[in-house]
Scaffold this motif. Sequence first.
Motif, PDB file in Angstrom:
ATOM      1  N   GLN A  54       0.839  -1.189   0.000  1.00  0.00           N
ATOM      2  CA  GLN A  54       0.000   0.000   0.000  1.00  0.00           C
ATOM      3  C   GLN A  54       0.875   1.240   0.000  1.00  0.00           C
ATOM      4  O   GLN A  54       1.874   1.325   0.706  1.00  0.00           O
ATOM      5  CB  GLN A  54      -0.905   0.005   1.234  1.00  0.00           C
ATOM      6  CG  GLN A  54      -1.889   1.157   1.285  1.00  0.00           C
ATOM      7  CD  GLN A  54      -2.724   1.146   2.551  1.00  0.00           C
ATOM      8  OE1 GLN A  54      -2.235   0.807   3.618  1.00  0.00           O
ATOM      9  NE2 GLN A  54      -3.985   1.526   2.434  1.00  0.00           N
ATOM     10  N   SER A 123       9.573   7.471  -1.334  1.00  0.00           N
ATOM     11  CA  SER A 123       9.111   7.776   0.020  1.00  0.00           C
ATOM     12  C   SER A 123       9.617   9.154   0.417  1.00  0.00           C
ATOM     13  O   SER A 123      10.728   9.561   0.046  1.00  0.00           O
ATOM     14  CB  SER A 123       9.623   6.735   1.011  1.00  0.00           C
ATOM     15  OG  SER A 123       9.170   5.436   0.682  1.00  0.00           O
ATOM     16  N   LYS A 137       4.275   7.240   2.216  1.00  0.00           N
ATOM     17  CA  LYS A 137       4.735   6.019   2.872  1.00  0.00           C
ATOM     18  C   LYS A 137       4.259   4.779   2.121  1.00  0.00           C
ATOM     19  O   LYS A 137       3.242   4.798   1.431  1.00  0.00           O
ATOM     20  CB  LYS A 137       4.208   5.952   4.313  1.00  0.00           C
ATOM     21  CG  LYS A 137       4.725   7.022   5.246  1.00  0.00           C
ATOM     22  CD  LYS A 137       4.173   6.806   6.652  1.00  0.00           C
ATOM     23  CE  LYS A 137       4.720   7.818   7.641  1.00  0.00           C
ATOM     24  NZ  LYS A 137       4.205   7.577   9.014  1.00  0.00           N
ATOM     25  N   TYR A 138       5.013   3.696   2.338  1.00  0.00           N
ATOM     26  CA  TYR A 138       4.637   2.382   1.823  1.00  0.00           C
ATOM     27  C   TYR A 138       4.569   1.382   2.977  1.00  0.00           C
ATOM     28  O   TYR A 138       5.421   1.393   3.874  1.00  0.00           O
ATOM     29  CB  TYR A 138       5.650   1.891   0.788  1.00  0.00           C
ATOM     30  CG  TYR A 138       5.652   2.700  -0.480  1.00  0.00           C
ATOM     31  CD1 TYR A 138       4.768   2.415  -1.513  1.00  0.00           C
ATOM     32  CD2 TYR A 138       6.544   3.763  -0.652  1.00  0.00           C
ATOM     33  CE1 TYR A 138       4.767   3.167  -2.686  1.00  0.00           C
ATOM     34  CE2 TYR A 138       6.547   4.511  -1.819  1.00  0.00           C
ATOM     35  CZ  TYR A 138       5.651   4.205  -2.823  1.00  0.00           C
ATOM     36  OH  TYR A 138       5.643   4.950  -3.973  1.00  0.00           O
ATOM     37  N   PHE A 139       3.540   0.526   2.924  1.00  0.00           N
ATOM     38  CA  PHE A 139       3.369  -0.504   3.934  1.00  0.00           C
ATOM     39  C   PHE A 139       3.203  -1.852   3.248  1.00  0.00           C
ATOM     40  O   PHE A 139       2.448  -1.982   2.275  1.00  0.00           O
ATOM     41  CB  PHE A 139       2.136  -0.222   4.804  1.00  0.00           C
ATOM     42  CG  PHE A 139       2.208   1.069   5.565  1.00  0.00           C
ATOM     43  CD1 PHE A 139       2.809   1.119   6.813  1.00  0.00           C
ATOM     44  CD2 PHE A 139       1.690   2.233   5.030  1.00  0.00           C
ATOM     45  CE1 PHE A 139       2.880   2.306   7.518  1.00  0.00           C
ATOM     46  CE2 PHE A 139       1.754   3.428   5.720  1.00  0.00           C
ATOM     47  CZ  PHE A 139       2.355   3.463   6.978  1.00  0.00           C
ATOM     48  N   THR A 141       1.821  -5.459   4.043  1.00  0.00           N
ATOM     49  CA  THR A 141       0.953  -6.087   5.032  1.00  0.00           C
ATOM     50  C   THR A 141       0.598  -7.498   4.602  1.00  0.00           C
ATOM     51  O   THR A 141       0.175  -7.714   3.455  1.00  0.00           O
ATOM     52  CB  THR A 141      -0.341  -5.271   5.223  1.00  0.00           C
ATOM     53  OG1 THR A 141      -0.006  -3.949   5.633  1.00  0.00           O
ATOM     54  CG2 THR A 141      -1.232  -5.902   6.285  1.00  0.00           C
ATOM     55  N   SER A 157       1.989  -5.810   9.686  1.00  0.00           N
ATOM     56  CA  SER A 157       2.402  -4.826   8.686  1.00  0.00           C
ATOM     57  C   SER A 157       3.795  -4.309   8.989  1.00  0.00           C
ATOM     58  O   SER A 157       4.191  -4.193  10.151  1.00  0.00           O
ATOM     59  CB  SER A 157       1.403  -3.659   8.668  1.00  0.00           C
ATOM     60  OG  SER A 157       1.731  -2.736   7.662  1.00  0.00           O
ATOM     61  N   GLN A 158       4.534  -3.989   7.941  1.00  0.00           N
ATOM     62  CA  GLN A 158       5.867  -3.420   8.060  1.00  0.00           C
ATOM     63  C   GLN A 158       6.004  -2.264   7.086  1.00  0.00           C
ATOM     64  O   GLN A 158       5.793  -2.424   5.877  1.00  0.00           O
ATOM     65  CB  GLN A 158       6.939  -4.469   7.766  1.00  0.00           C
ATOM     66  CG  GLN A 158       8.355  -3.930   7.737  1.00  0.00           C
ATOM     67  CD  GLN A 158       8.803  -3.385   9.092  1.00  0.00           C
ATOM     68  OE1 GLN A 158       8.878  -4.124  10.063  1.00  0.00           O
ATOM     69  NE2 GLN A 158       9.103  -2.104   9.160  1.00  0.00           N
ATOM     70  N   GLU A 159       6.360  -1.077   7.580  1.00  0.00           N
ATOM     71  CA  GLU A 159       6.638   0.044   6.695  1.00  0.00           C
ATOM     72  C   GLU A 159       7.970  -0.183   5.996  1.00  0.00           C
ATOM     73  O   GLU A 159       8.923  -0.693   6.607  1.00  0.00           O
ATOM     74  CB  GLU A 159       6.682   1.362   7.473  1.00  0.00           C
ATOM     75  CG  GLU A 159       6.926   2.576   6.576  1.00  0.00           C
ATOM     76  CD  GLU A 159       7.014   3.895   7.339  1.00  0.00           C
ATOM     77  OE1 GLU A 159       7.340   4.916   6.701  1.00  0.00           O
ATOM     78  OE2 GLU A 159       6.786   3.888   8.561  1.00  0.00           O
ATOM     79  N   ILE A 328      12.492   4.423  10.073  1.00  0.00           N
ATOM     80  CA  ILE A 328      11.484   3.373   9.963  1.00  0.00           C
ATOM     81  C   ILE A 328      11.700   2.390  11.095  1.00  0.00           C
ATOM     82  O   ILE A 328      12.812   1.893  11.299  1.00  0.00           O
ATOM     83  CB  ILE A 328      11.581   2.645   8.605  1.00  0.00           C
ATOM     84  CG1 ILE A 328      11.187   3.595   7.471  1.00  0.00           C
ATOM     85  CG2 ILE A 328      10.674   1.429   8.583  1.00  0.00           C
ATOM     86  CD1 ILE A 328      11.217   2.952   6.109  1.00  0.00           C
ATOM     87  N   GLN A 331       9.024  -3.881  12.562  1.00  0.00           N
ATOM     88  CA  GLN A 331       7.824  -4.434  13.169  1.00  0.00           C
ATOM     89  C   GLN A 331       8.180  -5.235  14.419  1.00  0.00           C
ATOM     90  O   GLN A 331       9.083  -6.062  14.423  1.00  0.00           O
ATOM     91  CB  GLN A 331       7.099  -5.340  12.168  1.00  0.00           C
ATOM     92  CG  GLN A 331       5.868  -6.036  12.740  1.00  0.00           C
ATOM     93  CD  GLN A 331       5.353  -7.129  11.825  1.00  0.00           C
ATOM     94  OE1 GLN A 331       5.967  -7.426  10.806  1.00  0.00           O
ATOM     95  NE2 GLN A 331       4.240  -7.739  12.179  1.00  0.00           N
TER      96      GLN A 331
END
Length: 457
Positions: A54, A123, A137-139, A141, A157-159, A328, A331
């Motif tokens: 995302q 980003s 931002k990008y995630f 998941t 989820s991890q950015e 960042i 997680q």
Amino acid sequence: MGQSPPKDSRRQVRGGIQVLLEKLAYTSNEVISGIINVNLDEPFQGHFLLLNLQGVEDVHYTYTVGSGDNKSTIYAKAINNFLNYTQPIYDFAQADGNQNFITQPNQFSIPFELVIAEQLPSSIKYFQSEDNRCTLKYFLTAQILSTDPGVKPLSGSQEIFIGQQILIQDIANENSSIQKPIICCCCESGTINYKIQLSKRCFVANEVINIKVHADFSQYGHKVNYISVYLIGKLSLKAGQEYQDKTKRDFIKKIDVLVDKKQVTQEVQLEIPDDIMLTCQGQLIQMNYYLQIIPDIRACCCVTDLSPHETLIYISPNQSLPLLNYNIEKQLFQLPKYWNPIYLQQTQFNPIQYNQMQQLHKQNLDYETQLYQNQISIDPSLIHFNYQQEMIGVQKQIQNQSAPTQYQQQNQVLYDQQLNNQQYFSQNYYTSLLNQTQGQEIITGQPQMKDQNKFYL
């Protein structure tokens, strides 16, 4: 009294998912390699495991309108979910078509690979104040979708950081302009001719820009003491048609060139800072860089520089400095004390699986989007969500039958990129994974889970 915002009434099952990555910073066309670790502590009605990439833009800025007693501050803000790319990973029900399938408590590890498309914007994170800031931002998941509407998906989820490697084609490394500096905002005194030559137009942090500057003052009537060459950055923010766009300009570097004759040719160098933000070409956020020339003119009145010579350049990721000034957090996921997972391979999906997953994922997105819109103080018209789902991991004829027909620009590029780069796991990658499991067998199916579901139905 105001009403409380609605809460998510769905039940959360006990367990967790970890998206374990080799690193957190990536660039265009790079492959994201990782492992999805699943710890399920109770029976879960659902069987599709997916991976979702995302991308979200979030902008907040202020500007003033009017003057005097009629002066007021406008607070502009908008959110744009510009990327929502989904890749199927595994079907615990093994395509038996049972919507009531229950995945039993267990531990799983599934490796995956995902190719990053070329055209995803970099980003970015900028903060001036709480009311003047922006992020792109990008995630990544991972989710097991629930077929019970009263139960949340099991997700983790991890950015990640994505930097766009900008491909420049058919852009000349030389450009010229004619400048007409204006005295007292009304009088012209002739023209100044500029030409800039560069070895290239795309650079990275810490790199030195070699600039050959040629300036011709023979057609200009005032004395020019020197010319200044600037490296500037322009951050432009957008929040809908009813708001004014905001542009913030920063002078990053400067060097002066002495003018002692009518024609000056000189090579100068500007070093790019190591903490510079990358060029960003988002829909709400634009971060662009320019080389700009401004003359210092000897005159009794002020001289405007509203139209300086500008040359657009691009800042791409520096592989050795990808995360400077972009913190960042990894997680947080604590593996169970007795971690002994079953190792699985990614599944190829048939048309029924594909369509079922697509429908479930959209239902979940609709529900969570509605919750989000009701919980934040922002005009819903300024929240843009993309519901199109593009998936890979299925055969091409399945993709031709089921893939959506309309995409946003970034999603179309990503979809095409994935179709042309279906890369499944190499033997070396699985060999490495096997070494970590101390000789445990990689299981490609779970007939025992399918058989045991009769106790839960």
